[in-house]
Motif scaffolding. Structure first.
Motif, PDB file in Angstrom:
ATOM      1  N   GLN A  64       0.829  -1.202   0.000  1.00  0.00           N
ATOM      2  CA  GLN A  64       0.000   0.000   0.000  1.00  0.00           C
ATOM      3  C   GLN A  64       0.867   1.257   0.000  1.00  0.00           C
ATOM      4  O   GLN A  64       0.540   2.257  -0.640  1.00  0.00           O
ATOM      5  CB  GLN A  64      -0.925  -0.007   1.223  1.00  0.00           C
ATOM      6  CG  GLN A  64      -1.960  -1.129   1.193  1.00  0.00           C
ATOM      7  CD  GLN A  64      -2.702  -1.271   2.508  1.00  0.00           C
ATOM      8  OE1 GLN A  64      -2.204  -0.875   3.571  1.00  0.00           O
ATOM      9  NE2 GLN A  64      -3.896  -1.846   2.456  1.00  0.00           N
ATOM     10  N   GLY A  65       1.996   1.199   0.728  1.00  0.00           N
ATOM     11  CA  GLY A  65       2.922   2.322   0.714  1.00  0.00           C
ATOM     12  C   GLY A  65       3.463   2.586  -0.673  1.00  0.00           C
ATOM     13  O   GLY A  65       3.522   3.739  -1.126  1.00  0.00           O
ATOM     14  N   LYS A  66       3.840   1.511  -1.365  1.00  0.00           N
ATOM     15  CA  LYS A  66       4.357   1.693  -2.726  1.00  0.00           C
ATOM     16  C   LYS A  66       3.250   2.136  -3.669  1.00  0.00           C
ATOM     17  O   LYS A  66       3.501   2.868  -4.627  1.00  0.00           O
ATOM     18  CB  LYS A  66       5.019   0.417  -3.240  1.00  0.00           C
ATOM     19  CG  LYS A  66       5.809   0.660  -4.525  1.00  0.00           C
ATOM     20  CD  LYS A  66       6.746  -0.459  -4.875  1.00  0.00           C
ATOM     21  CE  LYS A  66       7.614  -0.071  -6.059  1.00  0.00           C
ATOM     22  NZ  LYS A  66       8.550  -1.162  -6.444  1.00  0.00           N
TER      23      LYS A  66
ATOM     24  N   LEU B 152       3.456   5.305  -6.065  1.00  0.00           N
ATOM     25  CA  LEU B 152       3.210   5.271  -7.506  1.00  0.00           C
ATOM     26  C   LEU B 152       2.121   6.257  -7.921  1.00  0.00           C
ATOM     27  O   LEU B 152       2.230   6.909  -8.967  1.00  0.00           O
ATOM     28  CB  LEU B 152       2.840   3.848  -7.940  1.00  0.00           C
ATOM     29  CG  LEU B 152       3.972   2.824  -7.883  1.00  0.00           C
ATOM     30  CD1 LEU B 152       3.442   1.423  -8.123  1.00  0.00           C
ATOM     31  CD2 LEU B 152       5.063   3.152  -8.907  1.00  0.00           C
ATOM     32  N   LEU B 153       1.079   6.383  -7.108  1.00  0.00           N
ATOM     33  CA  LEU B 153       0.025   7.347  -7.420  1.00  0.00           C
ATOM     34  C   LEU B 153       0.579   8.775  -7.412  1.00  0.00           C
ATOM     35  O   LEU B 153       0.247   9.588  -8.287  1.00  0.00           O
ATOM     36  CB  LEU B 153      -1.120   7.237  -6.415  1.00  0.00           C
ATOM     37  CG  LEU B 153      -2.037   6.022  -6.541  1.00  0.00           C
ATOM     38  CD1 LEU B 153      -3.061   6.030  -5.419  1.00  0.00           C
ATOM     39  CD2 LEU B 153      -2.750   6.004  -7.893  1.00  0.00           C
ATOM     40  N   ALA B 154       1.406   9.081  -6.418  1.00  0.00           N
ATOM     41  CA  ALA B 154       2.003  10.418  -6.350  1.00  0.00           C
ATOM     42  C   ALA B 154       2.937  10.661  -7.539  1.00  0.00           C
ATOM     43  O   ALA B 154       3.001  11.782  -8.066  1.00  0.00           O
ATOM     44  CB  ALA B 154       2.759  10.591  -5.034  1.00  0.00           C
ATOM     45  N   LYS B 155       3.642   9.615  -7.968  1.00  0.00           N
ATOM     46  CA  LYS B 155       4.509   9.730  -9.144  1.00  0.00           C
ATOM     47  C   LYS B 155       3.678   9.957 -10.403  1.00  0.00           C
ATOM     48  O   LYS B 155       4.017  10.797 -11.253  1.00  0.00           O
ATOM     49  CB  LYS B 155       5.349   8.462  -9.303  1.00  0.00           C
ATOM     50  CG  LYS B 155       6.413   8.274  -8.265  1.00  0.00           C
ATOM     51  CD  LYS B 155       7.698   9.009  -8.616  1.00  0.00           C
ATOM     52  CE  LYS B 155       8.506   8.224  -9.623  1.00  0.00           C
ATOM     53  NZ  LYS B 155       9.857   8.809  -9.821  1.00  0.00           N
ATOM     54  N   LEU B 156       2.591   9.203 -10.532  1.00  0.00           N
ATOM     55  CA  LEU B 156       1.713   9.355 -11.691  1.00  0.00           C
ATOM     56  C   LEU B 156       1.128  10.763 -11.760  1.00  0.00           C
ATOM     57  O   LEU B 156       0.953  11.322 -12.845  1.00  0.00           O
ATOM     58  CB  LEU B 156       0.581   8.322 -11.634  1.00  0.00           C
ATOM     59  CG  LEU B 156       0.953   6.874 -11.974  1.00  0.00           C
ATOM     60  CD1 LEU B 156      -0.173   5.939 -11.569  1.00  0.00           C
ATOM     61  CD2 LEU B 156       1.249   6.740 -13.465  1.00  0.00           C
TER      62      LEU B 156
ATOM     63  N   ILE C  90      -6.849  11.000  -1.210  1.00  0.00           N
ATOM     64  CA  ILE C  90      -7.006   9.593  -0.836  1.00  0.00           C
ATOM     65  C   ILE C  90      -7.288   9.508   0.655  1.00  0.00           C
ATOM     66  O   ILE C  90      -6.606  10.153   1.463  1.00  0.00           O
ATOM     67  CB  ILE C  90      -5.751   8.773  -1.181  1.00  0.00           C
ATOM     68  CG1 ILE C  90      -5.499   8.801  -2.691  1.00  0.00           C
ATOM     69  CG2 ILE C  90      -5.908   7.331  -0.706  1.00  0.00           C
ATOM     70  CD1 ILE C  90      -4.288   8.025  -3.124  1.00  0.00           C
ATOM     71  N   VAL C  91      -8.282   8.720   1.023  1.00  0.00           N
ATOM     72  CA  VAL C  91      -8.653   8.536   2.430  1.00  0.00           C
ATOM     73  C   VAL C  91      -8.584   7.043   2.741  1.00  0.00           C
ATOM     74  O   VAL C  91      -9.215   6.230   2.059  1.00  0.00           O
ATOM     75  CB  VAL C  91     -10.062   9.080   2.714  1.00  0.00           C
ATOM     76  CG1 VAL C  91     -10.383   8.964   4.192  1.00  0.00           C
ATOM     77  CG2 VAL C  91     -10.173  10.528   2.268  1.00  0.00           C
ATOM     78  N   ASP C  92      -7.817   6.693   3.765  1.00  0.00           N
ATOM     79  CA  ASP C  92      -7.590   5.280   4.083  1.00  0.00           C
ATOM     80  C   ASP C  92      -8.558   4.783   5.151  1.00  0.00           C
ATOM     81  O   ASP C  92      -9.191   5.575   5.865  1.00  0.00           O
ATOM     82  CB  ASP C  92      -6.151   5.100   4.572  1.00  0.00           C
ATOM     83  CG  ASP C  92      -5.674   3.653   4.465  1.00  0.00           C
ATOM     84  OD1 ASP C  92      -6.363   2.844   3.822  1.00  0.00           O
ATOM     85  OD2 ASP C  92      -4.604   3.341   5.019  1.00  0.00           O
TER      86      ASP C  92
END
Length: 223
Positions: A46-48, A52-56, A164-166
């Motif tokens: 989930q951390g990765k 990846l979402l932040a990179k995208l 994003i809300v976890d």
């Protein structure tokens, strides 16, 4: 084999094959455990995923509400460009101290700023620091205040901001209309607000794995 054992084994398989962790991230989890912080960090995969979402998104400015020991903070910080900046808000002074040490160990102290205090008190002060918007916002703090955090997230958003809300599924309890659990009630109130909010497009994803059965909401601000 139980479902939870299968979920964990699948996480272990993909974590190993897709390199979703490394010595630094493992050291952060170890430091958090030795400091007796609650074991509620996001899972490695989930951390990765957040990374990846932040990179995208090509995020340059990130806000995190809920630091704990800085595990997710470091994942998100790694996604930032050289001139990027992440502000993470943490209520507990002990958690913040551990997080700062972990962030320094990860070599990200120049990119990540930890602000200590109740988030609903520190969020208004960001404007005084010259902050006007964030590209990416991750909310993973006390669930009863999720409705308030959503309002502030929108306050610091612009078109295209990802929110994003976890922990929104709560082991399926989110559907219980009679629940008296404050975290469940917070998520349900948050979801009602989100449903009526015309400024954001969103969806929810259920997840299983090392952290059991839960899920997250992801949205993109329209206007």
């Amino acid at each position: 084999m139980s479902k939870s054992e299968i979920w964990k084994n699948v996480d272990f398989y993909f974590n190993d094959k897709l390199h979703t962790s490394d010595p630094i991230m493992n050291s952060i989890l170890k430091a958090n455990s030795e400091a007796h912080l609650p074991a509620i960090d996001v899972a490695p995969n989930q951390g990765k995923f957040l990374y990846l979402l932040a990179k995208l998104k090509n995020a340059k400015n990130i806000l995190e509400i809920g630091t704990l020991g800085g595990y997710s903070s470091v994942w998100l910080g790694r996604a930032l460009p050289e001139d990027g900046h992440l502000i993470t808000l943490e209520f507990d002074k002990k958690h913040a101290k551990v997080a700062k040490e972990n962030i320094k160990m990860a070599g990200l102290e120049n990119k990540i700023e930890v602000i200590v205090g109740p988030a609903l008190e520190t969020l208004p002060t960001l404007k005084e620091k010259g902050v006007h918007f964030f590209d990416f916002i991750f909310i993973d703090a006390d669930k009863p205040n999720n409705p308030h955090y959503l309002k502030w997230a929108l306050e610091y958003s612009r078109p295209g901001t990802v929110i994003i809300v976890d922990n929104v599924v709560r082991n399926g309890e989110v559907t219980d209309e009679k629940s008296e659990d404050l975290s469940v009630l917070g998520v349900r109130q948050f979801t009602d607000l989100l449903s009526a909010e015309p400024r954001i497009e969103s969806t929810a994803i259920q997840t299983v794995g090392l952290k059991g059965y839960d899920g997250f909401v992801i949205g993109v601000v329209k206007e």
